[in-house]
Write a protein that holds these residues in place. Sequence first.
Motif, PDB file in Angstrom:
ATOM      1  N   GLN A  55      27.005  11.373 -34.617  1.00 52.14           N
ATOM      2  CA  GLN A  55      27.197  10.266 -35.540  1.00 52.14           C
ATOM      3  C   GLN A  55      26.656  10.630 -36.928  1.00 52.14           C
ATOM      4  OE1 GLN A  55      28.790   7.511 -35.214  1.00 52.14           O
ATOM      5  NE2 GLN A  55      28.098   6.294 -36.962  1.00 52.14           N
ATOM      6  N   SER A  56      25.516  11.338 -36.960  1.00 47.06           N
ATOM      7  CA  SER A  56      24.954  11.691 -38.266  1.00 47.06           C
ATOM      8  C   SER A  56      25.863  12.699 -38.976  1.00 47.06           C
ATOM      9  CB  SER A  56      23.513  12.197 -38.138  1.00 47.06           C
ATOM     10  OG  SER A  56      23.469  13.291 -37.269  1.00 47.06           O
ATOM     11  N   VAL A  57      26.543  13.548 -38.189  1.00 43.82           N
ATOM     12  CA  VAL A  57      27.499  14.483 -38.802  1.00 43.82           C
ATOM     13  C   VAL A  57      28.661  13.690 -39.411  1.00 43.82           C
ATOM     14  CG1 VAL A  57      29.086  16.410 -38.345  1.00 43.82           C
ATOM     15  CG2 VAL A  57      26.877  16.317 -37.188  1.00 43.82           C
ATOM     16  N   VAL A  58      29.124  12.679 -38.665  1.00 43.43           N
ATOM     17  CA  VAL A  58      30.219  11.839 -39.168  1.00 43.43           C
ATOM     18  C   VAL A  58      29.785  11.131 -40.452  1.00 43.43           C
ATOM     19  CG1 VAL A  58      31.622   9.778 -38.679  1.00 43.43           C
ATOM     20  CG2 VAL A  58      31.281  11.506 -36.908  1.00 43.43           C
ATOM     21  N   VAL A  59      28.562  10.564 -40.427  1.00 42.51           N
ATOM     22  CA  VAL A  59      28.076   9.817 -41.592  1.00 42.51           C
ATOM     23  C   VAL A  59      27.965  10.737 -42.812  1.00 42.51           C
ATOM     24  CG1 VAL A  59      26.036   8.656 -42.555  1.00 42.51           C
ATOM     25  CG2 VAL A  59      26.881   8.006 -40.300  1.00 42.51           C
ATOM     26  N   VAL A  60      27.347  11.892 -42.635  1.00 42.64           N
ATOM     27  CA  VAL A  60      27.182  12.809 -43.769  1.00 42.64           C
ATOM     28  C   VAL A  60      28.557  13.300 -44.247  1.00 42.64           C
ATOM     29  CG1 VAL A  60      26.202  15.025 -44.502  1.00 42.64           C
ATOM     30  CG2 VAL A  60      24.855  13.489 -43.062  1.00 42.64           C
ATOM     31  N   GLY A  61      29.446  13.610 -43.302  1.00 44.43           N
ATOM     32  CA  GLY A  61      30.781  14.094 -43.653  1.00 44.43           C
ATOM     33  C   GLY A  61      31.586  13.051 -44.415  1.00 44.43           C
ATOM     34  N   VAL A  62      31.603  11.821 -43.881  1.00 45.94           N
ATOM     35  CA  VAL A  62      32.369  10.754 -44.543  1.00 45.94           C
ATOM     36  C   VAL A  62      31.768  10.460 -45.921  1.00 45.94           C
ATOM     37  CG1 VAL A  62      32.965   8.293 -44.447  1.00 45.94           C
ATOM     38  CG2 VAL A  62      33.219   9.708 -42.413  1.00 45.94           C
ATOM     39  N   SER A  63      30.438  10.427 -46.002  1.00 47.87           N
ATOM     40  CA  SER A  63      29.786  10.156 -47.293  1.00 47.87           C
ATOM     41  C   SER A  63      30.173  11.216 -48.316  1.00 47.87           C
ATOM     42  CB  SER A  63      28.257  10.137 -47.138  1.00 47.87           C
ATOM     43  OG  SER A  63      27.878   9.232 -46.165  1.00 47.87           O
ATOM     44  N   ALA A  64      30.118  12.481 -47.903  1.00 44.41           N
ATOM     45  CA  ALA A  64      30.454  13.573 -48.823  1.00 44.41           C
ATOM     46  C   ALA A  64      31.907  13.453 -49.281  1.00 44.41           C
ATOM     47  CB  ALA A  64      30.219  14.913 -48.145  1.00 44.41           C
ATOM     48  N   ALA A  65      32.791  13.137 -48.325  1.00 37.44           N
ATOM     49  CA  ALA A  65      34.220  13.025 -48.665  1.00 37.44           C
ATOM     50  C   ALA A  65      34.444  11.856 -49.628  1.00 37.44           C
ATOM     51  CB  ALA A  65      35.037  12.823 -47.384  1.00 37.44           C
ATOM     52  N   VAL A  66      33.768  10.747 -49.378  1.00 32.51           N
ATOM     53  CA  VAL A  66      33.933   9.564 -50.234  1.00 32.51           C
ATOM     54  C   VAL A  66      33.422   9.853 -51.640  1.00 32.51           C
ATOM     55  CG1 VAL A  66      33.010   7.236 -50.635  1.00 32.51           C
ATOM     56  CG2 VAL A  66      33.954   7.827 -48.416  1.00 32.51           C
ATOM     57  N   ILE A  67      32.264  10.499 -51.721  1.00 29.45           N
ATOM     58  CA  ILE A  67      31.694  10.809 -53.039  1.00 29.45           C
ATOM     59  C   ILE A  67      32.643  11.734 -53.810  1.00 29.45           C
ATOM     60  CG2 ILE A  67      29.809  12.053 -54.187  1.00 29.45           C
ATOM     61  CD1 ILE A  67      27.990  10.930 -51.880  1.00 29.45           C
ATOM     62  N   ALA A  68      33.156  12.751 -53.105  1.00 33.26           N
ATOM     63  CA  ALA A  68      34.069  13.698 -53.759  1.00 33.26           C
ATOM     64  C   ALA A  68      35.343  12.983 -54.233  1.00 33.26           C
ATOM     65  CB  ALA A  68      34.419  14.827 -52.787  1.00 33.26           C
TER      66      ALA A  68
END
Lengths: 376, 305
Positions: B154-167
């Motif tokens: 879940q933390s991988v999903v959260v960090v991944g989605v956050s990074a994608a959203v920021i980008a």
Amino acid sequence: MKRLGLTFLALVFSSLAQSQEIRIGVAMPISGPGSYFGVMDKEGIELALEQLKGAVNGHKLQVQYEDSACSPLQATNVVKRLLDQFKPHIVIGEECSDASLAIAPILNEAKVVQLNVGSVTMKLTESGYKYTFRIFPNAEQQSAPLVKVAQGVLKARTAVILHEKTNAGNDNAEGFKKPFEAAGGKVLATIDFGRDVNDFTAIATRIASLGKVDVLPTFALEGQQVRLSQALAQAKVVKGGGGSGVQMGSIWLPYGFDQKAGQASEGYVRIVQFDPNEKRKMVQDFVKAFKAKYGADKTPTHINAHAYDAILLIAEAVRRGAKDSESIREQFSKFKDVEVTTGRITFDAKGQTSDLSVVHFVETQKDLSWKALNWQ
Amino acid sequence: MSDLAALVAQQSLNGVYLGCLYVMVALGLTLIYGVLNQINFAHADFVTVGAFTAFFTATRFATKLLGLPDAAAYLVSIVAAFGMGALLGLAVNAAVFAPLRERGDELRPLIATIGVSVLLENAQLALFGPIPYQFDSPFARETIRVGRLFFSMQSVVVVGVSAAVIAALYAFLRFTFLGKALRAVAQDRETAGLMGINPGLLIGLTIVIASALAGMAGALLGPVLVLSPFAGATVIVKAFAIVIIGGFGNLQGTIIAGILVGIIEAFTVQYLGSGLIDLVVFVLLLAMLVARPTGLIAERKEENV
């Protein structure tokens, strides 16, 4: 003259009706994070009233619900309004210790009985309030058996205490720490947290860094405990995650917690004040009636049971002749071994239930079912 | 790896994960402030709506109606929460914020956000009841262990989605016409209007994007939060603090501050005690207000948003 006579008769009947009513104020959290208490309390109260057909010995049981939101300020306002407008003979409430403590002096000043069904703080019945009664085991009554089971049954030598930062959490934590250490146990850390903490991974990591922990007494509301158990399992601290620690808890958790926490709850040892699987007839009748009223898939929790019991106790007092606040207080003081769904109630001189038959221990099994633990 | 190094690495991981959750909540707040100079007190409730949308999508719609496996259902629920946030933002802007803005009063829209917050909270209370829901992400059940370190999928999903959203947000603001127009409105609404940009439309777009981000944050937070109609309130105060520490209206500042607060929280738990988290974060906030009132990254209107 005729009109005067009718007015007189109306006044007499109105006064008679007033005196034959037992007015029960209910101050419970219906909003906010503790609102599940209020919802379940209401279910228990409504069922009891339905079974009593709303009256005992010709006295109508009149109930007024108010939302006290687990908040000392709101609870104070609500109780003042109840006293002013509804003029209750007894008030059931609150669930949260801080709010219960806030309303206790107001009700005692007004000489109205306070029947508490869910607060653990010692101060509630240790402050000399003559009109305050509690059917819920206080922090010491919960903690002493917890220590007994931790050291006697689980052979625990080390503990990490986890608790929310409230009067109830602090009292439970202190109540465990002192006797545990006095009996030779070592408390490696006492970790408190606010009700706004959602992620417990950092806390679990810290506990994992403390070395071998035998037991983890935990005192927090259900939502946080679910997350906490899962984080402890993830950090391999507790049995549910392949560790060796045993999480221990008390009556904070309603029935159904294990299903919510999943495998992380395996091995959790805790006090349940109400066990729906208990064979006692009163318990089984209550469970059956509850399911009939609220749905076959709905098992009553200890919160439902406490509220149900509160009405049964008031009804019992009325049956024994109580008709106002003073006589309810007198009857409560005389109660000895009155059977309710959670056990037997005998109030001590401070208004605290003194019978520990209300304390049952269970251990969560691999399939998330409960195994009763013999502790006394 | 020594015990201390492992511990520091583990708590840093925990902090980054927590920080990403905070960033997701704070992004919408800072975006609205950057463009409208307005605080949205209803933001927490948009987060809660997103969490409930994700919960019902993942546990009812996607699994039971579409027959998707749990993991796919959760990912779909993130998109659904994003969409629901956007729709809600669109509706609230059209019904409440836009008409009030047209009257030229700055205070009324601010008060209106409080009204919207109370309305949403009570509507959710009526719809979903007060008893907390158990929102389990299938990714939270998977624990990845690398040496002595652990983290959930879940933390991988959260960090991944956050990074994608920021980008994606960065790219939208820098490289698209709408993004550039939005920045122009943030810098000077009147001049942007004179250049042919419709400020009302872009303000509406800002609210929609911010609400969509809040909805998505709710989906990511759902499996962490105690999911009740009041869930968003538990993170919003921290999000406000992050926005102020980062520099109100500044996206980069908000991202850095969010991660920083997450890491500080994790180490506060380890070395000072979890009961002191709020104390530490808000001392940091006050220190920042005294030493650097414009935040970590000084506010420059032309660089905000």
